[in-house]
Design an enzyme around this catalytic site. Structure first.
Site, mmCIF file in Angstrom:
data_model
loop_
_atom_site.group_PDB
_atom_site.id
_atom_site.type_symbol
_atom_site.label_atom_id
_atom_site.label_comp_id
_atom_site.label_asym_id
_atom_site.label_seq_id
_atom_site.Cartn_x
_atom_site.Cartn_y
_atom_site.Cartn_z
ATOM 1 N N ASP A 151 0.832 -1.168 0.305
ATOM 2 C CA ASP A 151 0.189 -0.006 0.335
ATOM 3 C C ASP A 151 0.734 1.330 0.057
ATOM 4 O OD1 ASP A 151 -2.659 1.501 0.413
ATOM 5 O OD2 ASP A 151 -3.193 0.666 2.094
ATOM 6 N N ASP A 209 -3.483 6.891 -2.983
ATOM 7 C CA ASP A 209 -3.558 6.016 -2.302
ATOM 8 C C ASP A 209 -3.382 5.012 -2.974
ATOM 9 O OD1 ASP A 209 -3.749 4.225 0.056
ATOM 10 O OD2 ASP A 209 -4.859 5.290 1.208
ATOM 11 N N HIS A 250 -12.358 5.960 2.420
ATOM 12 C CA HIS A 250 -12.099 7.003 3.381
ATOM 13 C C HIS A 250 -11.731 7.969 1.826
ATOM 14 C CE1 HIS A 250 -7.504 6.587 2.366
ATOM 15 N NE2 HIS A 250 -7.829 6.108 2.901
ATOM 16 N N HIS A 292 -7.019 10.378 5.562
ATOM 17 C CA HIS A 292 -8.528 9.828 5.602
ATOM 18 C C HIS A 292 -9.494 10.670 6.581
ATOM 19 C CE1 HIS A 292 -7.134 5.354 6.499
ATOM 20 N NE2 HIS A 292 -6.230 6.479 5.288
ATOM 21 N N GLU A 326 -11.044 0.275 -0.889
ATOM 22 C CA GLU A 326 -10.249 -0.755 -0.899
ATOM 23 C C GLU A 326 -10.584 -1.367 0.135
ATOM 24 O OE1 GLU A 326 -7.320 0.560 2.132
ATOM 25 O OE2 GLU A 326 -7.906 2.292 2.946
ATOM 26 N N GLU A 342 -6.944 -1.652 -4.109
ATOM 27 C CA GLU A 342 -7.137 -0.021 -3.744
ATOM 28 C C GLU A 342 -6.834 0.678 -4.672
ATOM 29 O OE1 GLU A 342 -5.294 1.999 -0.681
ATOM 30 O OE2 GLU A 342 -6.555 3.690 0.144
HETATM 31 CO CO CO Z 1 -6.021 3.803 1.959
#
Ligand code: CO
Length: 293
Positions: free
Chosen positions: A88, A99, A161, A169, A194, A278
């Site tokens: 990630d 992200d 998020h 976030h 995600e 994600e």
């Molecule tokens: Co994330």
């Protein structure tokens, strides 16, 4: 949500491209015997070479770890054949972040390809339904449906998020199941979707500290080193090397004063295996852009 002018959208897209390239690189580096530290250093360097900074340290979370492990200073941990690794990473261009994540089995025997496919296919399906003003629970329902079709459970207390400038976030939570939440994705939102698939009960709890920190609290010191170096984005203990004399001591003292927080590693309750996929998605009134695709 900050108003997105053309400059902001350009930076969001740049961050998406850098995040995607970093993830691709990390996936090629993960092999039996390689250190997590070397993988993280090389991956994060690529983002810096592109003139950006990582929006958070490379997360390399193994087997029943869902997220939030990054190698510590002098970390000797290596990948073992058969490990299920959640990779990630994201980039920040002037605070505009990406992200993205993928899962790989070290040595790729294919034994866990179903588990890996479950989160990947769930993400694909979620990206097909996302549009302005959709309720977050409808995205979650789609994710749950696909993961269940593979015979696995989505992680219920972990999800996507909102992303705002220098805030990885933000408040919008995108569940990985139908939680009946009718909150909608407003046009002009940047979000991360995600899905996490689990061979167990589908719940995580906080484990040991994962070497990731962030400025915290109502009184952030905007003249301090942390803010100057990392703004309000997460950072690794490693990143303090060369900046302060004794990183561990500085971190311990700052934690004690509650200036920063330390992220725990998220672990599956039942110790089961987890996969994750994600992407970052820019939802505009007339267009949906997957910035990390
Ligand atoms: Co994330």
């Amino acid at each position: 949500m900050t108003i997105l002018d053309n400059d902001a959208i350009k930076k969001i897209r740049n961050a998406g491209i850098a995040g995607k390239k970093a993830l691709e690189l990390a996936l090629t580096l993960i092999e039996p015997g390689t250190t997590l530290l070397e993988t993280a250093t090389k991956t994060e360097s690529l983002i810096r070479e592109m003139g950006m900074v990582p929006s958070f340290p490379l997360n390399l979370s193994i087997n029943s770890e869902a997220a939030h492990y990054t190698p510590g200073i002098n970390d000797k941990k290596t990948f073992t054949r058969g490990d299920i690794v959640k990779v990630d990473i994201g980039a920040s261009d002037d605070g505009y972040c990406s992200d993205n994540a993928a899962t790989v089995e070290v040595g790729e025997s294919g034994k866990h390809s179903n588990l890996i496919d479950a989160s990947r296919e769930a993400l694909k399906a979620a990206l097909k339904v996302v549009r302005p003003n959709i309720a977050v629970s409808r995205i979650g329902a789609k994710i749950e449906e696909v993961i269940a079709s593979f015979g696995f459970k989505p992680i219920r207390n972990l999800g996507g998020h909102g992303i705002e400038r220098n805030d990885l976030h933000s408040t919008v939570f995108i569940p990985n199941y139908d939680d009946m939440n009718m909150t909608t994705i407003r046009p002009g939102s940047l979000i991360a979707i995600e899905p996490f698939a689990s061979t167990g009960i589908g719940m995580i709890h906080n484990g040991q500290p994962g070497n990731i920190y962030m400025l915290d609290g109502p009184n952030i010191d905007k003249n301090g080193m942390f803010y100057r170096e990392f703004n309000t984005l997460p950072f690794a203990a490693r990143w303090l090397e060369g900046k302060v004399e004794k990183p561990d001591k500085v971190l311990r003292e700052s934690l004690g004063r509650k200036q920063i927080l330390s992220f725990p590693v998220f672990r599956e309750h039942s110790g089961a295996l987890i996969s994750q996929a994600e992407h970052t998605v820019l939802v505009l009134s007339d267009e949906v852009i997957v910035t990390t695709a």
